[in-house]
Design a protein around this motif. Structure first.
Motif, PDB file in Angstrom:
ATOM      1  N   PHE A 185       9.136  13.209  -5.563  1.00  9.25           N
ATOM      2  CA  PHE A 185       8.588  12.028  -4.712  1.00  9.25           C
ATOM      3  C   PHE A 185       7.475  10.942  -5.466  1.00  9.25           C
ATOM      4  O   PHE A 185       6.794  10.846  -5.884  1.00  9.25           O
ATOM      5  N   HIS A 186       7.845   9.884  -4.635  1.00 13.56           N
ATOM      6  CA  HIS A 186       7.696   8.705  -5.821  1.00 13.56           C
ATOM      7  C   HIS A 186       7.436   7.734  -4.289  1.00 13.56           C
ATOM      8  O   HIS A 186       7.721   7.161  -3.678  1.00 13.56           O
ATOM      9  N   PRO A 187       6.039   7.364  -4.439  1.00  9.10           N
ATOM     10  CA  PRO A 187       5.599   5.975  -3.276  1.00  9.10           C
ATOM     11  C   PRO A 187       6.205   5.020  -3.778  1.00  9.10           C
ATOM     12  O   PRO A 187       5.816   4.613  -4.762  1.00  9.10           O
ATOM     13  N   ILE A 188       6.915   4.284  -2.476  1.00 14.74           N
ATOM     14  CA  ILE A 188       7.571   2.748  -2.732  1.00 14.74           C
ATOM     15  C   ILE A 188       6.506   2.196  -1.329  1.00 14.74           C
ATOM     16  O   ILE A 188       6.135   2.608  -0.259  1.00 14.74           O
ATOM     17  N   GLU A 189       5.989   0.921  -1.651  1.00 13.15           N
ATOM     18  CA  GLU A 189       5.832   0.065  -0.173  1.00 13.15           C
ATOM     19  C   GLU A 189       6.237   0.736   0.628  1.00 13.15           C
ATOM     20  O   GLU A 189       7.166   1.095   1.586  1.00 13.15           O
ATOM     21  N   ASN A 190       4.626   1.392   1.761  1.00 14.38           N
ATOM     22  CA  ASN A 190       4.682   2.264   2.905  1.00 14.38           C
ATOM     23  C   ASN A 190       6.348   2.672   2.951  1.00 14.38           C
ATOM     24  O   ASN A 190       6.804   2.773   4.344  1.00 14.38           O
ATOM     25  N   SER A 191       6.616   2.950   1.888  1.00 14.26           N
ATOM     26  CA  SER A 191       7.409   4.252   2.063  1.00 14.26           C
ATOM     27  C   SER A 191       8.041   5.667   0.671  1.00 14.26           C
ATOM     28  O   SER A 191       6.224   5.497   0.230  1.00 14.26           O
ATOM     29  N   VAL A 192       8.133   6.478   0.740  1.00 18.05           N
ATOM     30  CA  VAL A 192       8.567   7.416  -0.645  1.00 18.05           C
ATOM     31  C   VAL A 192      10.138   7.550  -0.533  1.00 18.05           C
ATOM     32  O   VAL A 192      10.997   7.560  -0.068  1.00 18.05           O
ATOM     33  N   SER A 193      10.048   7.032  -1.635  1.00 18.04           N
ATOM     34  CA  SER A 193      11.717   7.499  -2.817  1.00 18.04           C
ATOM     35  C   SER A 193      11.548   9.280  -3.235  1.00 18.04           C
ATOM     36  O   SER A 193      10.970   9.286  -3.726  1.00 18.04           O
ATOM     37  N   MET A 252       1.029  -1.146   0.024  1.00 16.33           N
ATOM     38  CA  MET A 252      -0.141  -0.008   0.017  1.00 16.33           C
ATOM     39  C   MET A 252       0.895   1.057   0.072  1.00 16.33           C
ATOM     40  O   MET A 252       1.997   1.474   0.469  1.00 16.33           O
ATOM     41  N   PHE A 253       0.512   2.043  -1.113  1.00 18.42           N
ATOM     42  CA  PHE A 253       1.404   3.057  -0.601  1.00 18.42           C
ATOM     43  C   PHE A 253       0.658   4.550  -0.356  1.00 18.42           C
ATOM     44  O   PHE A 253      -0.047   5.070   0.190  1.00 18.42           O
ATOM     45  N   PRO A 254       1.717   5.386   1.038  1.00 17.15           N
ATOM     46  CA  PRO A 254       1.213   5.532   1.431  1.00 17.15           C
ATOM     47  C   PRO A 254       0.401   7.191   0.836  1.00 17.15           C
ATOM     48  O   PRO A 254       0.462   7.794  -0.124  1.00 17.15           O
ATOM     49  N   PRO A 255      -0.814   7.212   0.901  1.00 17.83           N
ATOM     50  CA  PRO A 255      -1.903   8.549   0.623  1.00 17.83           C
ATOM     51  C   PRO A 255      -0.713  10.123   0.807  1.00 17.83           C
ATOM     52  O   PRO A 255      -1.149  10.597  -0.670  1.00 17.83           O
ATOM     53  N   ASN A 256      -0.142  10.242   1.536  1.00 17.68           N
ATOM     54  CA  ASN A 256      -0.291  11.685   1.132  1.00 17.68           C
ATOM     55  C   ASN A 256       1.791  11.785   1.077  1.00 17.68           C
ATOM     56  O   ASN A 256       2.242  12.487   1.772  1.00 17.68           O
ATOM     57  N   TYR A 257       1.894  10.866   0.113  1.00 20.82           N
ATOM     58  CA  TYR A 257       3.153  10.959   0.028  1.00 20.82           C
ATOM     59  C   TYR A 257       4.477  11.789  -0.455  1.00 20.82           C
ATOM     60  O   TYR A 257       5.098  12.391  -0.226  1.00 20.82           O
ATOM     61  N   SER A 258       3.646  12.632  -1.183  1.00 20.98           N
ATOM     62  CA  SER A 258       4.090  14.402  -1.108  1.00 20.98           C
ATOM     63  C   SER A 258       5.183  15.260  -0.309  1.00 20.98           C
ATOM     64  O   SER A 258       5.528  15.696  -0.220  1.00 20.98           O
ATOM     65  N   GLU A 259       3.377  15.343   0.741  1.00 22.53           N
ATOM     66  CA  GLU A 259       3.702  15.778   1.929  1.00 22.53           C
ATOM     67  C   GLU A 259       4.716  15.089   2.418  1.00 22.53           C
ATOM     68  O   GLU A 259       5.257  16.240   3.066  1.00 22.53           O
ATOM     69  N   ILE A 260       5.356  14.274   2.578  1.00 20.30           N
ATOM     70  CA  ILE A 260       5.570  13.443   3.356  1.00 20.30           C
ATOM     71  C   ILE A 260       7.297  13.384   3.436  1.00 20.30           C
ATOM     72  O   ILE A 260       8.240  13.765   3.865  1.00 20.30           O
TER      73      ILE A 260
END
Length: 95
Positions: free
Chosen positions: A72-80, A1-9
């Motif tokens: 910002f790129h969502p990766i399973e439970n994290s952000v690149s 699952m991707f973090p929905p707020n990955y850009s803000e993170i």
């Protein structure tokens, strides 16, 4: 699952990272885990202790940075996070 707020993170991480680097570069050590890999200027540094030691002994006292672009790129439970910008050294520590 991707973090929905990955850009803000990603944005918050960049703010915190460069604040640590500017104010106390030894604190950057705590942002890396045991399996972290950092490549900078063609040199690969692996694990939080090695990366922390490299940051602790950087030869500058003051740093100014300008972020030109951040992706910002969502990766399973994290952000690149990929940051492009400029670092400007204000004063060099004496050897």
């Amino acid at each position: 699952m991707f973090p929905p707020n990955y850009s803000e993170i990603g944005k918050q991480f960049i703010t915190h990272y460069y604040r640590c680097l500017r104010n106390n570069n030894a604190m950057v050590f705590s942002l890396y885990h045991d399996y972290a890999l950092l490549t900078y200027g063609g040199t690969e540094l692996q694990d939080h202790e090695t990366i922390g030691n490299e940051h602790k002994y950087l030869p500058f006292q003051r740093l100014q940075f300008t972020i030109i672009n951040a992706d910002f790129h969502p990766i399973e439970n994290s952000v690149s996070i990929l940051v492009m910008g400029q670092l400007q050294v204000r004063s060099i520590r004496p050897s």
